[in-house]
Scaffold this motif. Structure first.
Motif, PDB file in Angstrom:
ATOM      1  N   ALA B 401      -2.194  51.010  62.376  1.00 49.78           N
ATOM      2  CA  ALA B 401      -2.634  49.952  63.151  1.00 49.78           C
ATOM      3  C   ALA B 401      -1.661  48.513  62.392  1.00 49.78           C
ATOM      4  O   ALA B 401      -1.012  47.556  63.013  1.00 49.78           O
ATOM      5  CB  ALA B 401      -3.514  49.655  64.424  1.00 49.78           C
ATOM      6  N   ALA B 402      -2.737  48.596  61.506  1.00 46.07           N
ATOM      7  CA  ALA B 402      -1.870  47.314  60.652  1.00 46.07           C
ATOM      8  C   ALA B 402      -0.786  46.625  60.078  1.00 46.07           C
ATOM      9  O   ALA B 402      -0.534  48.072  59.794  1.00 46.07           O
ATOM     10  CB  ALA B 402      -3.154  46.622  59.387  1.00 46.07           C
ATOM     11  N   PRO B 403       0.081  46.124  60.360  1.00 49.59           N
ATOM     12  CA  PRO B 403       1.401  46.258  59.610  1.00 49.59           C
ATOM     13  C   PRO B 403       0.974  45.535  58.388  1.00 49.59           C
ATOM     14  O   PRO B 403      -0.336  45.414  57.830  1.00 49.59           O
ATOM     15  CB  PRO B 403       1.977  45.022  60.024  1.00 49.59           C
ATOM     16  CG  PRO B 403       0.745  43.717  60.806  1.00 49.59           C
ATOM     17  CD  PRO B 403      -0.294  44.744  60.869  1.00 49.59           C
ATOM     18  N   ASP B 404       2.032  46.056  57.061  1.00 46.69           N
ATOM     19  CA  ASP B 404       2.198  45.778  55.709  1.00 46.69           C
ATOM     20  C   ASP B 404       1.244  44.541  55.628  1.00 46.69           C
ATOM     21  O   ASP B 404       1.192  44.093  54.323  1.00 46.69           O
ATOM     22  CB  ASP B 404       3.273  45.772  55.290  1.00 46.69           C
ATOM     23  CG  ASP B 404       4.077  47.828  55.274  1.00 46.69           C
ATOM     24  OD1 ASP B 404       3.213  48.286  55.763  1.00 46.69           O
ATOM     25  OD2 ASP B 404       5.419  47.387  55.084  1.00 46.69           O
ATOM     26  N   GLN B 405       1.462  43.723  55.994  1.00 46.50           N
ATOM     27  CA  GLN B 405       1.214  41.983  55.981  1.00 46.50           C
ATOM     28  C   GLN B 405      -0.597  41.888  56.030  1.00 46.50           C
ATOM     29  O   GLN B 405      -0.905  41.339  55.647  1.00 46.50           O
ATOM     30  CB  GLN B 405       1.744  40.656  56.241  1.00 46.50           C
ATOM     31  CG  GLN B 405       2.106  40.789  57.821  1.00 46.50           C
ATOM     32  CD  GLN B 405       2.981  41.334  58.551  1.00 46.50           C
ATOM     33  OE1 GLN B 405       3.628  42.470  57.701  1.00 46.50           O
ATOM     34  NE2 GLN B 405       2.664  40.744  59.737  1.00 46.50           N
ATOM     35  N   SER B 406      -1.057  42.943  57.090  1.00 45.90           N
ATOM     36  CA  SER B 406      -2.375  42.598  56.905  1.00 45.90           C
ATOM     37  C   SER B 406      -3.724  43.437  56.644  1.00 45.90           C
ATOM     38  O   SER B 406      -4.627  44.290  56.827  1.00 45.90           O
ATOM     39  CB  SER B 406      -2.179  42.153  58.762  1.00 45.90           C
ATOM     40  OG  SER B 406      -1.848  41.790  59.322  1.00 45.90           O
ATOM     41  N   VAL B 407      -2.927  43.574  55.688  1.00 43.36           N
ATOM     42  CA  VAL B 407      -3.936  44.897  55.290  1.00 43.36           C
ATOM     43  C   VAL B 407      -4.326  43.968  53.934  1.00 43.36           C
ATOM     44  O   VAL B 407      -4.320  43.206  53.287  1.00 43.36           O
ATOM     45  CB  VAL B 407      -3.427  46.412  54.090  1.00 43.36           C
ATOM     46  CG1 VAL B 407      -4.234  47.272  53.845  1.00 43.36           C
ATOM     47  CG2 VAL B 407      -2.152  46.894  54.888  1.00 43.36           C
ATOM     48  N   THR B 408      -6.061  44.411  54.015  1.00 47.82           N
ATOM     49  CA  THR B 408      -6.808  43.470  53.205  1.00 47.82           C
ATOM     50  C   THR B 408      -8.769  44.125  52.949  1.00 47.82           C
ATOM     51  O   THR B 408      -8.463  45.136  53.807  1.00 47.82           O
ATOM     52  CB  THR B 408      -7.143  42.296  53.796  1.00 47.82           C
ATOM     53  OG1 THR B 408      -8.235  42.796  55.305  1.00 47.82           O
ATOM     54  CG2 THR B 408      -6.005  42.050  54.702  1.00 47.82           C
ATOM     55  N   PRO B 409      -9.822  43.672  52.597  1.00 43.16           N
ATOM     56  CA  PRO B 409     -10.461  44.163  52.158  1.00 43.16           C
ATOM     57  C   PRO B 409     -11.574  44.157  52.988  1.00 43.16           C
ATOM     58  O   PRO B 409     -12.272  45.038  53.198  1.00 43.16           O
ATOM     59  CB  PRO B 409     -10.830  43.385  51.190  1.00 43.16           C
ATOM     60  CG  PRO B 409     -10.119  42.397  50.450  1.00 43.16           C
ATOM     61  CD  PRO B 409      -9.452  42.958  51.791  1.00 43.16           C
ATOM     62  N   LEU B 410     -11.464  43.431  54.248  1.00 41.60           N
ATOM     63  CA  LEU B 410     -12.321  43.389  55.134  1.00 41.60           C
ATOM     64  C   LEU B 410     -12.128  44.344  56.181  1.00 41.60           C
ATOM     65  O   LEU B 410     -12.468  45.737  56.215  1.00 41.60           O
ATOM     66  CB  LEU B 410     -11.575  42.878  56.596  1.00 41.60           C
ATOM     67  CG  LEU B 410     -12.361  42.041  57.152  1.00 41.60           C
ATOM     68  CD1 LEU B 410     -14.096  41.248  56.326  1.00 41.60           C
ATOM     69  CD2 LEU B 410     -12.091  40.645  57.901  1.00 41.60           C
ATOM     70  N   LEU B 411     -10.396  45.388  56.169  1.00 41.37           N
ATOM     71  CA  LEU B 411     -10.242  46.925  57.087  1.00 41.37           C
ATOM     72  C   LEU B 411      -9.122  46.773  56.090  1.00 41.37           C
ATOM     73  O   LEU B 411      -7.743  46.442  56.752  1.00 41.37           O
ATOM     74  CB  LEU B 411     -10.065  46.712  58.150  1.00 41.37           C
ATOM     75  CG  LEU B 411     -10.310  47.667  59.043  1.00 41.37           C
ATOM     76  CD1 LEU B 411     -11.504  48.241  58.986  1.00 41.37           C
ATOM     77  CD2 LEU B 411      -9.819  47.022  60.142  1.00 41.37           C
ATOM     78  N   PRO B 412      -9.267  47.824  54.891  1.00 40.55           N
ATOM     79  CA  PRO B 412      -7.668  48.488  54.243  1.00 40.55           C
ATOM     80  C   PRO B 412      -7.695  49.900  54.509  1.00 40.55           C
ATOM     81  O   PRO B 412      -7.823  50.991  54.769  1.00 40.55           O
ATOM     82  CB  PRO B 412      -8.613  48.493  52.874  1.00 40.55           C
ATOM     83  CG  PRO B 412     -10.301  48.539  53.241  1.00 40.55           C
ATOM     84  CD  PRO B 412     -10.632  47.941  53.480  1.00 40.55           C
ATOM     85  N   GLU B 413      -7.012  49.367  56.143  1.00 44.00           N
ATOM     86  CA  GLU B 413      -6.601  50.621  56.987  1.00 44.00           C
ATOM     87  C   GLU B 413      -5.070  50.423  56.610  1.00 44.00           C
ATOM     88  O   GLU B 413      -4.247  50.370  56.666  1.00 44.00           O
ATOM     89  CB  GLU B 413      -6.536  49.723  58.468  1.00 44.00           C
ATOM     90  CG  GLU B 413      -6.449  50.592  59.945  1.00 44.00           C
ATOM     91  CD  GLU B 413      -5.257  50.966  60.635  1.00 44.00           C
ATOM     92  OE1 GLU B 413      -4.526  50.083  59.490  1.00 44.00           O
ATOM     93  OE2 GLU B 413      -5.199  51.835  60.989  1.00 44.00           O
ATOM     94  N   GLY B 414      -5.446  51.880  57.301  1.00 47.58           N
ATOM     95  CA  GLY B 414      -3.285  52.776  57.198  1.00 47.58           C
ATOM     96  C   GLY B 414      -3.597  53.970  57.954  1.00 47.58           C
ATOM     97  O   GLY B 414      -4.386  54.053  58.464  1.00 47.58           O
ATOM     98  N   GLN B 415      -2.435  54.769  57.460  1.00 55.04           N
ATOM     99  CA  GLN B 415      -2.635  55.884  58.323  1.00 55.04           C
ATOM    100  C   GLN B 415      -3.441  56.916  57.462  1.00 55.04           C
ATOM    101  O   GLN B 415      -4.116  56.989  56.527  1.00 55.04           O
ATOM    102  CB  GLN B 415      -1.260  56.401  57.453  1.00 55.04           C
ATOM    103  CG  GLN B 415      -0.118  56.259  58.619  1.00 55.04           C
ATOM    104  CD  GLN B 415       0.906  57.154  58.643  1.00 55.04           C
ATOM    105  OE1 GLN B 415       1.095  57.875  57.057  1.00 55.04           O
ATOM    106  NE2 GLN B 415       2.745  56.621  58.021  1.00 55.04           N
TER     107      GLN B 415
END
Lengths: 403, 483
Positions: B401-415
């Motif tokens: 859900a997170a776009p490439d600019q919103s991936v952080t340690p708080l929620l390192p989210e992705g496919q």
């Protein structure tokens, strides 16, 4: 389980692993790997220590443009490794001069004296050099002998060069420092300002030991002290004498015959006149109508032959120390002076600044030096970077470099 | 050289107000993102029942017979006559790593076991109606990074606990069509710990520096910690609905659909701050005008920032959780084999701009996340090996859900890909036991460990490394059937 069930199961399980394998492969696709230098892994994390030369000071000022023209930045580019600098916003801090004779600076008269750092800070600094730093300064900012200044804080924020270098966890370092330990003496005509050899030796050795203790350091290059006697900011006394003979100086500016050639009993072929003294002080007074005289023996602001000799001996002694430290740690040593002497031989370094025409604006000290006559121009930085690159690749190079 | 005066108290007070806002903004990312992340991405996926987890959650058309239908498809609530009581828990072990691009330095998440309980009570009234109540945690999140790492400037210890209580009723309209509806009552708490970066704090004009100058422009190095911020929020509550429909297409084919409504949650938080030594000692010629040897901490302390400006500050935001649609088809090729495929759509784009209201007069800030709607596919199967033993497998894929600019340690989210397996055992006619394991494999993804500067939008240029993440999920559930 029925026979039908048994037959059906293999079909399902045959599709399953294929699906899972495809997904797993997709998941393992790397999107980013740590950077590596094209010239070899030893250069993966390069950090440059030093003074104004390494920081990218030019034309009596420094900004993001001049910083990017530093030999260290050029070297990093050639090595194919990342290089973050403490970039200063335009027009600079202080802004570089655009005309050394009028004092005009980048940004014009309204330019602020210091435009501070670019707000987008790099996570680590690869260029930790600070203008004005002497050999003591990478070790401490707090000694009474420290040369700390505003740029020390703006660049390092209360860290020393060594501390900032540690934060970058370098695999390779370059050090070009020590010039200011003797340059200030030359520019002020006061050899008392030369850092005593004993102090220089102890400090440089401590610097070498500290660098050797960096946990992932794989290599280093130590660059010797430039022979500051030959920077064009220090013009020959005889050049002043000749200018006077050719009526190129104001009538109120006299030049003592002791600035003449040795064939006439003068010392002008050896004595050196700092630009700030000759042009910034004497010429200014003369142009105001005050009678002044340049004396190459008795004027305390002029480097007389004995002082020039003292500066030369200090440079030679310093370079003996630098060479020894490099040898002790198995690092590369580069003496910058053969390059300087070679360019002098070619006549690319004028003995007297160009004072008229466009050349006086663009290249008052020739193509190799910036408009302050001390710091190299982009051309000069490129030459230095080429020299260093050649030396370090011969020892450490394992990949592709771009000279 | 510019002479920049020592910062006056008023200025640092202002700057600290920015610290507070930056910190609270970070905290609110957790509030805003993680619960919903747990639904379709995130850490707390599919732990609403061991049977369903073992089939990667692909149970919308044919929910498990353990009460978890309350969550997966309320239309199947009470499909079995009598009372069904079920309780269990999953344990999640998250294994995450951030690899810095520049140095190759690897920072591992602190590993911990996150328990996620679930419990259901459903009652089948005859063969037409069902009632039930469920308790589950779809949004359990705990991420912890070393406090000495760059990640700590986003979050070094974040905890989110969400408890869902769902009373539900279902009805079989015809022999083939059932419907169900549940009221979701949500209770949520959050805690966040984070280091504050002095270099990104603004100082105003009038100090010899241009307006908007940051402390980093005066030389404060990147990621210089000067305060340890702690935020804890009281319980936020919200109400929503969970609706389902189930159609028996043929004797061997079921279809189901579920729609989970958006839920509005209002969080109230308090932040507290403790000083952290910067370790910086100012040399001569510094822009603060203090003598050489003065610690930066002394400059900050002299301004009194930890007495007044960093006192507790309240903050409030209202978040709308996204709605979610799930569609599924289940088939039974044989009497002993069940297969299902589900599609999930989550309305993540609701999380584009997040306005945060500060109660200390700091106004409203807007956090930019720009999440995207996501789709996911879940495939699951169950094979009855014997009358008492069932084997389950599943695979799920979710878009990030997170776009490439919103991936952080708080929620390192992705496919994400998930591979699940489990077993069901019926030791007696009234007791079912289920055990499951789910391996979560996230596609490695570039991300950032720094926030954008004040007034700037997040940008992929801030990404400085790569997040990798896998999760191990273990679950067990006991179910009792009473007539």
């Amino acid at each position: 389980m029925s026979r039908y069930d048994v037959r059906y199961l293999p079909r399902s399980t045959a599709l399953g692993p294929a699906l899972l394998l495809a997904a797993a492969l997709a998941s393992c696709t790397s999107v980013l790997e740590p950077t590596s230098a094209t010239a070899g892994h030893v250069f993966d994390r390069y950090v440059a220590l030093g003074n104004s030369l390494t920081a990218g000071f030019q034309s009596a000022g420094i900004n993001d443009s001049t910083q990017r023209e530093s030999y260290a930045a050029i070297l990093a580019d050639s090595l194919g490794t990342d290089f973050s600098q403490p970039l200063l916003q335009a027009p600079g801090c202080p802004p570089p001069v655009t005309n050394i004779f009028t004092g005009e600076v980048v940004g014009g008269a309204s330019a602020p004296p210091c435009a501070l750092r670019d707000p987008n800070l790099p996570a680590v600094l690869n260029d930790v050099a600070v203008p004005g730093a002497e050999v003591l300064d990478p070790l401490t900012n707090l000694s009474d002998s420290s040369s700390a200044n505003l740029l020390t804080t703006l660049f390092l924020g209360g860290r020393t060069q060594l501390q900032a270098a540690r934060d970058a966890d370098p695999t390779f370092v370059s050090v070009w420092i020590g010039n200011d330990d003797v340059l200030n003496a030359a520019l002020n005509g006061d050899t008392a300002l030369i850092t005593p050899l004993g102090d220089f030796t102890a400090r440089y050795a401590a610097l070498g030991d500290s660098l050797a203790a960096l946990p992932h350091l794989e290599g280093a290059v130590l660059v010797g002290v430039a022979d500051v006697r030959y920077v064009p900011n220090l013009s020959l006394g005889v050049a002043w004498w000749q200018a006077k003979q050719q009526n190129q100086l104001p009538p109120t500016l006299g030049v003592n015959d002791d600035c003449g050639p040795s064939s006439l009993g003068g010392v002008g072929e050896t004595a050196r006149v700092p630009f700030a003294y000759g042009f910034g002080y004497l010429m200014a007074l003369a142009q105001q109508g005050q009678s002044v005289e340049l004396d190459c023996v008795n004027d305390p602001s002029v480097l007389d032959p004995a002082e020039v000799d003292a500066v030369g001996r200090a440079v030679a002694a310093y370079n003996g120390v630098v060479h020894q430290v490099a040898k002790a740690h198995g690092w590369v040593y580069v003496d910058p002076n053969p390059l300087l002497y070679s360019e002098l031989q070619k006549g690319d370094v004028p003995p007297f600044p160009h004072t008229s025409g466009q050349q006086a604006v663009d290249e008052p000290f020739g193509p190799l030096f910036s408009k302050d006559g001390v710091h190299p121009s982009l051309t000069g930085h490129r030459l230095v970077a080429g020299d260093i690159l050649q030396a370090i690749l011969s020892k450490y190079g394992a990949g592709q470099a771009t000279p | 050289m510019t002479a920049i005066r020592l910062l006056p108290r008023s200025v640092l007070r202002w700057a600290v107000s920015r610290h507070r806002r930056s910190f609270l903004l970070g905290a609110l990312v957790l509030w805003c993102v993680s619960p919903t992340a747990g639904r379709a991405q995130g850490f707390g996926v599919y732990e609403q029942g061991t049977c369903a987890m073992a089939m990667a959650g692909a149970t919308v058309a044919s929910p498990c017979d353990d009460g978890s239908a309350l969550f997966f498809n309320p239309a199947a609530t009470g499909a079995r006559r009598g009372l069904t009581l079920s309780a269990g828990a999953a344990g999640i072990v998250a294994v995450g790593r951030f690899t810095a691009n520049r140095t190759g330095a690897e920072t591992d998440m602190n590993r911990k076991l996150l328990p996620v309980p679930h419990a259901y009570a459903v009652y089948g009234l005859g063969d037409r109606f069902g009632l039930g109540v469920g308790f589950y945690m779809p949004f359990g999140l705990e991420t912890a990074w070393p406090r000495s790492s760059d990640a700590a400037f986003v979050s070094y210890d974040a905890r989110l606990h969400s408890f869902y209580l769902q009373p539900t009723a279902s009805a079989r309209l015809t022999d083939r069509v059932s419907i169900g509806a549940g009221l979701t009552v949500v209770f949520s708490t959050v805690q966040l710990n984070q280091l504050l970066d002095l270099s990104t704090q603004q100082v105003p004009a009038g100090l010899g520096a241009p307006a908007g100058t940051l402390m980093g422009q005066l030389g404060v190095p990147f990621h210089t910690a000067f305060a340890d911020a702690h935020l804890s929020a009281g319980t936020a509550t919200g109400v929503g609905g969970n609706f389902g429909v189930r159609v028996r297409v043929t004797d061997r084919v079921d279809a189901g659909a579920r729609y989970l409504t958006r839920v509005k949650l209002t969080y109230h938080g308090t932040a507290s701050f403790a000083p952290v030594p910067t370790g910086l000692v100012l040399p001569a010629g510094n822009p603060y005008g203090v003598p050489a040897g003065t610690p930066m901490d002394a400059v900050l302390q002299a301004a009194g920032i930890f007495q007044g400006p960093l006192a507790a500050q309240g903050v409030q935001t209202t978040i709308t959780m996204p709605d979610q649609l799930a569609l599924g088809i289940g088939v039974r090729p044989t009497d002993r084999l069940h297969l299902e495929g589900d599609y999930y759509w989550t309305h993540w784009s609701l999380f584009g701009r997040l306005p945060i209201e500060f109660q200390g007069g700091a106004g409203t800030e807007t956090r930019v996340e720009d999440y995207r709607n996501t789709s996911g596919v879940r495939l699951g199967g169950q094979l009855e090996l014997t009358d008492r033993v069932r084997a389950r497998v599943g695979y799920a894929f979710n878009q990030g859900a997170a776009p490439d600019q919103s991936v952080t340690p708080l929620l390192p989210e992705g496919q994400r890909n998930q591979f699940a397996a489990g077993i069901g055992w019926t030791p007696t006619s009234r007791l079912d036991l289920a055990f499951g394991y789910d391996f979560l494999l996230q596609v490695r993804r570039r991300g950032r460990v720094r926030d954008p500067l004040p007034g700037q939008l997040p940008d992929t240029g801030l990404n400085s490394g790569q997040f990798s993440f896998v999760g191990h999920l273990f679950s067990a559930t006991a179910t009792v059937h009473l007539q």
